[in-house]
Enzyme design. Structure first.
Site, PDB file in Angstrom:
ATOM      1  N   ASN A 209      34.001  35.375  84.233  1.00  0.00           N
ATOM      2  CA  ASN A 209      35.204  34.633  83.855  1.00  0.00           C
ATOM      3  C   ASN A 209      34.911  33.554  82.824  1.00  0.00           C
ATOM      4  OD1 ASN A 209      36.840  36.181  85.425  1.00  0.00           O
ATOM      5  ND2 ASN A 209      37.254  34.637  86.972  1.00  0.00           N
ATOM      6  N   CYS A 261      42.430  31.918  87.899  1.00  0.00           N
ATOM      7  CA  CYS A 261      40.989  32.194  87.838  1.00  0.00           C
ATOM      8  C   CYS A 261      40.247  31.409  86.767  1.00  0.00           C
ATOM      9  CB  CYS A 261      40.754  33.689  87.643  1.00  0.00           C
ATOM     10  SG  CYS A 261      41.292  34.685  89.046  1.00  0.00           S
ATOM     11  N   LYS A 322      50.789  34.703  81.936  1.00  0.00           N
ATOM     12  CA  LYS A 322      50.571  35.925  81.182  1.00  0.00           C
ATOM     13  C   LYS A 322      51.677  36.893  81.575  1.00  0.00           C
ATOM     14  CE  LYS A 322      47.464  38.898  82.708  1.00  0.00           C
ATOM     15  NZ  LYS A 322      46.215  39.543  83.161  1.00  0.00           N
ATOM     16  N   ARG A 329      50.445  29.296  87.658  1.00  0.00           N
ATOM     17  CA  ARG A 329      49.351  28.325  87.760  1.00  0.00           C
ATOM     18  C   ARG A 329      48.692  28.112  86.406  1.00  0.00           C
ATOM     19  NH1 ARG A 329      46.550  30.925  93.040  1.00  0.00           N
ATOM     20  NH2 ARG A 329      47.492  32.775  92.111  1.00  0.00           N
TER      21      ARG A 329
END
Length: 438
Positions: A209, A261, A322, A329
């Protein structure tokens, strides 16, 4: 196999449903009684494409059930997945209280051998902490395994059913054999199940990530520089994306990354580095760039309206961080809304899935439209924050007629500059020249 999944957020619910789809008997456990009652009645508490079909089928066929009773739910389970929240603390570290809290309960509840799997994204060393928490009260053998998820919201079902790879951290041969059996149906096309030690598995998720977040921030830096020197970031993206060492993905410039994330994982990895005496200088820069990028269109909007948004109505398309999710968030749209409201603007927003979540957070500080074009009625400008498919090829005649002036600020570079010029729009995107028909 008989599986228990503790936690029914995006990861837990997808995990439980997809395991049920391959013939396992799965019980999903949550302390939220209202949420569990909803799921028992067939209502999915999140929006995730294609999840509804699998969810309904496996409930109907009795392989997927829900409960608030942890003790009763794990009695027959061979494998217990912990898919619990690990939100960032004030210092940026991952809050492990939910994970360790359940682990302590499990110690006094398990009565035969179990595999307890960390599915949540957790810092290096968490498997040992979970092991110790269970061992305080456990009187039977157990293994703690790290099995990080690599699910993209909006594509989570496909990612789970056809994974690029499955990473499993364990040094136990017994656990390795059962986990391999569990995941074999998902890797029939030859994608690997990669076994490693627990710490390496934990770091693999953070490293993945953090690297992707770095690509995004790097490309946003290039986009900002393009505007300074008169280059076109779309051309640069094509020029470097065809290099297979770099790849085409995560090179689209925009308003920064958000979601559940990337922000917390980059922050948590940087904090873990500090705690271990290592400074992640790159990650600190990535976070700084991303924070600035979320509101990169604020100055152009203020400049266009001569630094005064009083009596200015802004239409916003897209609220989720998205497309194909209702997750807000760390969504850039929320940051823009906050600043635009502070500057005196009135906001009307439309998003096909995320409006209920924004309303819970923002209340009626903004207005919510029934469709994309209603949001435009009488607005002074359109701001695009999320690249939902429906926004990619809209009716520009309707847009032009609904807006007071043909003004678009595009945070996702959805439209061609030549077309905007031809249609007579003022069009400001990211990393490209501004179309100005004034």
């Amino acid at each position: 196999m008989k599986i228990a999944v503790v936690g029914t957020g995006y990861v837990g619910l997808v995990t439980g449903t997809c395991f049920a789809e391959t013939g396992n008997n799965v019980v999903c456990i949550d302390i939220n009684e209202e949420k569990v009652a909803q799921m028992k009645s067939g209502v999915i508490p999140i929006y995730e494409p294609h999840l509804d079909v699998l969810f309904e089928r496996n409930i109907r066929e009795g392989r997927l059930t829900f409960s608030t009773d942890l003790a009763a739910s794990i009695v027959d389970a061979q494998i217990i997945f912990l898919a619990l929240p690990t939100p960032p603390g004030e210092d940026g570290s991952a809050d492990l209280s939910y994970v360790l809290g359940v682990a302590k309960q499990l110690g006094s509840l398990i009565s035969d051998y179990k595999i307890i799997v960390d599915k949540s994204t957790v810092p290096v060393g968490t498997a040992e902490l979970v092991n110790n928490a269970i061992a305080e009260n456990a009187k039977v053998q157990f293994d703690v395994v790290s099995n990080p998820e690599f699910l993209r919201e909006g594509f989570a079902v496909d990612d789970f059913m056809k994974p690029d790879r499955v990473v499993i951290g364990t040094r136990s041969e017994r656990a390795k054999q059962l986990m391999n059996e569990l995941y074999k149906p998902f890797t029939r096309q030859g994608n690997p199940i990669i076994f490693m030690d627990e710490r390496s598995a934990e770091l693999t998720k953070y490293a993945a990530n953090a690297f992707l977040a770095t690509k995004i921030s790097f490309m946003n830096e290039i986009a900002n520089f393009c505007e300074k020197v008169g280059a076109d970031v779309d051309m640069v993206r094509l020029g470097i994306g065809t290099d297979d060492r770099i790849g085409k993905r995560f090179l689209f410039p925009g308003m920064g990354y958000g979601g559940s994330c990337f922000p917390k994982d980059v922050q948590a990895l940087a904090k873990s580095g500090n705690d271990s005496g290592y400074e992640f200088k790159i990650l600190k820069s990535v976070m700084k760039v991303n924070e600035r990028q979320k509101t990169t269109l604020l100055k152009p909007i203020l400049d266009y309206f001569n630094n005064s948004l009083t009596h200015t109505k802004i239409a916003i398309w897209g609220l989720a961080f998205k497309p194909d999710t209702d997750d807000i968030r760390e969504a850039p749209a929320l940051y823009m809304i906050e600043h635009l409201l502070e500057a005196g603007a009135t906001i009307v927003a439309y998003d096909p899935e995320a409006m209920p979540n924004v309303q819970k957070q923002k209340g009626y500080a903004i207005t919510y439209a029934r469709d994309a074009y209603e949001a435009l009625e009488g607005a002074d400008a359109l701001l695009i924050c999320t690249e939902w498919g429906m926004f990619r090829n809209p009716d520009f005649d309707k847009i032009g007629k609904a807006l007071k002036s043909k003004v678009i600020f595009d945070g996702r570079n959805l439209y061609e500059l030549d077309k905007m010029q031809e249609l007579g729009f003022f069009y400001k995107s990211i990393g490209r020249s501004t179309v100005n028909n004034d």
